[in-house]
Scaffold this active site. Sequence first.
Site, PDB file in Angstrom:
ATOM      1  N   ASN A 129     -25.157 -19.162 -23.843  1.00 26.55           N
ATOM      2  CA  ASN A 129     -25.247 -19.927 -22.381  1.00 26.55           C
ATOM      3  C   ASN A 129     -25.177 -21.384 -22.732  1.00 26.55           C
ATOM      4  OD1 ASN A 129     -25.692 -18.180 -20.041  1.00 26.55           O
ATOM      5  ND2 ASN A 129     -27.723 -17.465 -20.669  1.00 26.55           N
ATOM      6  N   ASP A 175     -22.932 -15.601 -17.209  1.00 25.70           N
ATOM      7  CA  ASP A 175     -22.861 -14.589 -16.083  1.00 25.70           C
ATOM      8  C   ASP A 175     -21.686 -13.406 -16.043  1.00 25.70           C
ATOM      9  OD1 ASP A 175     -25.107 -15.337 -14.904  1.00 25.70           O
ATOM     10  OD2 ASP A 175     -24.417 -16.053 -12.992  1.00 25.70           O
ATOM     11  N   GLU A 235     -30.528 -10.314 -20.443  1.00 25.50           N
ATOM     12  CA  GLU A 235     -29.486  -9.762 -21.099  1.00 25.50           C
ATOM     13  C   GLU A 235     -29.863  -8.691 -21.687  1.00 25.50           C
ATOM     14  OE1 GLU A 235     -31.880 -10.756 -23.164  1.00 25.50           O
ATOM     15  OE2 GLU A 235     -30.505 -11.098 -24.983  1.00 25.50           O
ATOM     16  N   ASP A 275     -29.729  -5.239 -26.277  1.00 28.36           N
ATOM     17  CA  ASP A 275     -30.141  -6.684 -25.969  1.00 28.36           C
ATOM     18  C   ASP A 275     -28.906  -7.308 -26.583  1.00 28.36           C
ATOM     19  OD1 ASP A 275     -33.112  -8.680 -25.888  1.00 28.36           O
ATOM     20  OD2 ASP A 275     -31.279  -9.501 -26.761  1.00 28.36           O
ATOM     21  N   ILE A 276     -28.226  -8.272 -25.837  1.00 26.25           N
ATOM     22  CA  ILE A 276     -27.188  -8.965 -26.704  1.00 26.25           C
ATOM     23  C   ILE A 276     -27.942  -9.916 -27.448  1.00 26.25           C
ATOM     24  CG2 ILE A 276     -25.277 -10.633 -25.883  1.00 26.25           C
ATOM     25  CD1 ILE A 276     -25.208  -9.130 -23.344  1.00 26.25           C
ATOM     26  N   HIS A 311     -24.140 -21.439 -18.058  1.00 27.01           N
ATOM     27  CA  HIS A 311     -24.823 -20.040 -17.394  1.00 27.01           C
ATOM     28  C   HIS A 311     -23.607 -19.214 -16.708  1.00 27.01           C
ATOM     29  CE1 HIS A 311     -28.099 -18.172 -15.503  1.00 27.01           C
ATOM     30  NE2 HIS A 311     -28.834 -18.156 -16.611  1.00 27.01           N
TER      31      HIS A 311
HETATM   32  P1  GH3 Z   1     -31.767 -12.512 -29.718  1.00 30.11           P
HETATM   33  O1  GH3 Z   1     -30.487 -12.254 -30.482  1.00 30.11           O
HETATM   34  O2  GH3 Z   1     -33.178 -12.368 -30.270  1.00 30.11           O
HETATM   35  O3  GH3 Z   1     -31.681 -11.476 -28.442  1.00 30.11           O
HETATM   36  O4  GH3 Z   1     -31.716 -13.922 -29.201  1.00 30.11           O
HETATM   37  P2  GH3 Z   1     -31.026 -14.173 -27.564  1.00 30.11           P
HETATM   38  O5  GH3 Z   1     -30.798 -15.609 -27.501  1.00 30.11           O
HETATM   39  O6  GH3 Z   1     -30.210 -13.260 -27.006  1.00 30.11           O
HETATM   40  O7  GH3 Z   1     -32.649 -13.831 -26.872  1.00 30.11           O
HETATM   41  P3  GH3 Z   1     -33.521 -14.367 -25.886  1.00 30.11           P
HETATM   42  O8  GH3 Z   1     -34.358 -13.422 -25.081  1.00 30.11           O
HETATM   43  O9  GH3 Z   1     -34.174 -15.581 -26.272  1.00 30.11           O
HETATM   44  O10 GH3 Z   1     -32.534 -15.266 -24.701  1.00 30.11           O
HETATM   45  C1  GH3 Z   1     -32.192 -14.266 -23.812  1.00 30.11           C
HETATM   46  C2  GH3 Z   1     -31.273 -15.237 -22.724  1.00 30.11           C
HETATM   47  O11 GH3 Z   1     -30.450 -14.785 -21.771  1.00 30.11           O
HETATM   48  C3  GH3 Z   1     -31.957 -16.293 -22.396  1.00 30.11           C
HETATM   49  C4  GH3 Z   1     -31.557 -16.362 -20.800  1.00 30.11           C
HETATM   50  O12 GH3 Z   1     -31.223 -17.681 -20.333  1.00 30.11           O
HETATM   51  C5  GH3 Z   1     -30.300 -15.624 -20.788  1.00 30.11           C
HETATM   52  N1  GH3 Z   1     -30.174 -14.697 -19.396  1.00 30.11           N
HETATM   53  C6  GH3 Z   1     -31.129 -13.838 -18.869  1.00 30.11           C
HETATM   54  N2  GH3 Z   1     -30.535 -13.670 -17.665  1.00 30.11           N
HETATM   55  C7  GH3 Z   1     -29.531 -14.259 -17.555  1.00 30.11           C
HETATM   56  C8  GH3 Z   1     -28.529 -14.208 -16.428  1.00 30.11           C
HETATM   57  O13 GH3 Z   1     -28.653 -13.536 -15.522  1.00 30.11           O
HETATM   58  N3  GH3 Z   1     -27.324 -14.998 -16.652  1.00 30.11           N
HETATM   59  C9  GH3 Z   1     -27.318 -15.690 -17.888  1.00 30.11           C
HETATM   60  N4  GH3 Z   1     -25.892 -16.587 -17.797  1.00 30.11           N
HETATM   61  N5  GH3 Z   1     -28.022 -15.729 -18.684  1.00 30.11           N
HETATM   62  C10 GH3 Z   1     -29.357 -15.057 -18.659  1.00 30.11           C
HETATM   63 MG    MG Z   2     -30.704 -11.190 -26.809  1.00 28.90          MG
HETATM   64 MG    MG Z   3     -33.645 -10.382 -24.766  1.00 28.86          MG
HETATM   65 MG    MG Z   4     -35.286 -11.970 -27.090  1.00 26.32          MG
END
Ligand code: GH3
Ligand code: MG
Ligand code: MG
Ligand code: MG
Length: 301
Positions: A184, A193, A220, A176-177, A189
């Site tokens: 973003n 990607d 992510e 998990d990133i 966004h």
């Molecule tokens: P944490 O360190 O706890 O993992 O925080 P986080 O911000 O990475 O975690 P969170 O799960 O709150 O957010 C994940 C983000 O990933 C939110 C969402 O907009 C983004 N995301 C998910 N799928 C995609 C995608 O296909 N493209 C882009 N650009 N962003 C994406």
């Molecule tokens: Mg994350």
């Molecule tokens: Mg996540």
């Molecule tokens: Mg999360």
Amino acid sequence: MQVLVIDDNQLIRDLVATIIDEVGHTALLASGAQETLEILAKKQVDLILMDVEMPEINGFDLTQKIRADMGSHWIPIIFLSAQTDTQHLVDGINAGGDDYLTKPVNATVLQAKIKAMARISEMQHALDAANRRLKQLTQLDPLTGVLNRRGMEEELKRTWKLFQREQSPLCVLLFDIDYFKQYNDNYGHQQGDECLKAFCDIIKQQLKRPTDTLARFGGEEFLVILPNTKTEGAFVIARSIVLALKKAQLSHADSPFGEVVTTSIGIASSQDNPKSAPELIKLADKALYHAKSEGRNRIVS
Ligand code: GH3
Ligand code: MG
Ligand code: MG
Ligand code: MG
Ligand code: MG
């Protein structure tokens, strides 16, 4: 086409082989069930010409066995039988045959029937190819090109079966990133990607075995499946990915870790005794949760 001729009578086999030869196809010959099954297991067969009256197993029963063994893979089957009554023909079709000719065979009729079956067989091949392509499309993530959730589940099922059969260890890495929402928010966004694609490329470069698989778990989050790998081996790969990610220096101005993109990783192993593949994933998710709550940018098993 490769045409498999099954007949207990050698003279008939050779005669039919000549008829097949004349129209430019290749004849494969079998005298009974065992040779038939061996050829079907080893070679591509496009059409079967099947005798009905044979000593160990008759052509109808052998046809039913072939149909059952091959599942959805269809090979046209034409019976060649000395029996001329129509009920026999009906029985043959009911057993899974596609056509029925009486012996002695008329070479011209047989060649015409082969032509018709070749046409149907070609359509079948095209359909098989389209289905394979469709399956691929429905199992790949369009953004990153890696397996999507559906493809991941199929792959995991396959790997889990292999693990159960061979008792070779199996590990998964769940990524998990870190702070990707901020990424973003900061870069947009679209740039997000691009970052996901770059992240996948970095992981793929560290997977050395053809059986190691990367899938997009969602958003992510990504999953790596490592068949035949113990926990220590999984740690080695996880560390090599972290190192490669560090070297790549993907800018993330809001990250507290040197202003570059980092990841948290949860490792789970079959050595932790999960009872099913979903349970293995659950363990990885738990480990990932700990990696996050302990401060992110780390590997936890
Ligand atoms: P944490 O360190 O706890 O993992 O925080 P986080 O911000 O990475 O975690 P969170 O799960 O709150 O957010 C994940 C983000 O990933 C939110 C969402 O907009 C983004 N995301 C998910 N799928 C995609 C995608 O296909 N493209 C882009 N650009 N962003 C994406
Ligand atoms: Mg994350
Ligand atoms: Mg996540
Ligand atoms: Mg999360
Ligand atoms: Mg016979």
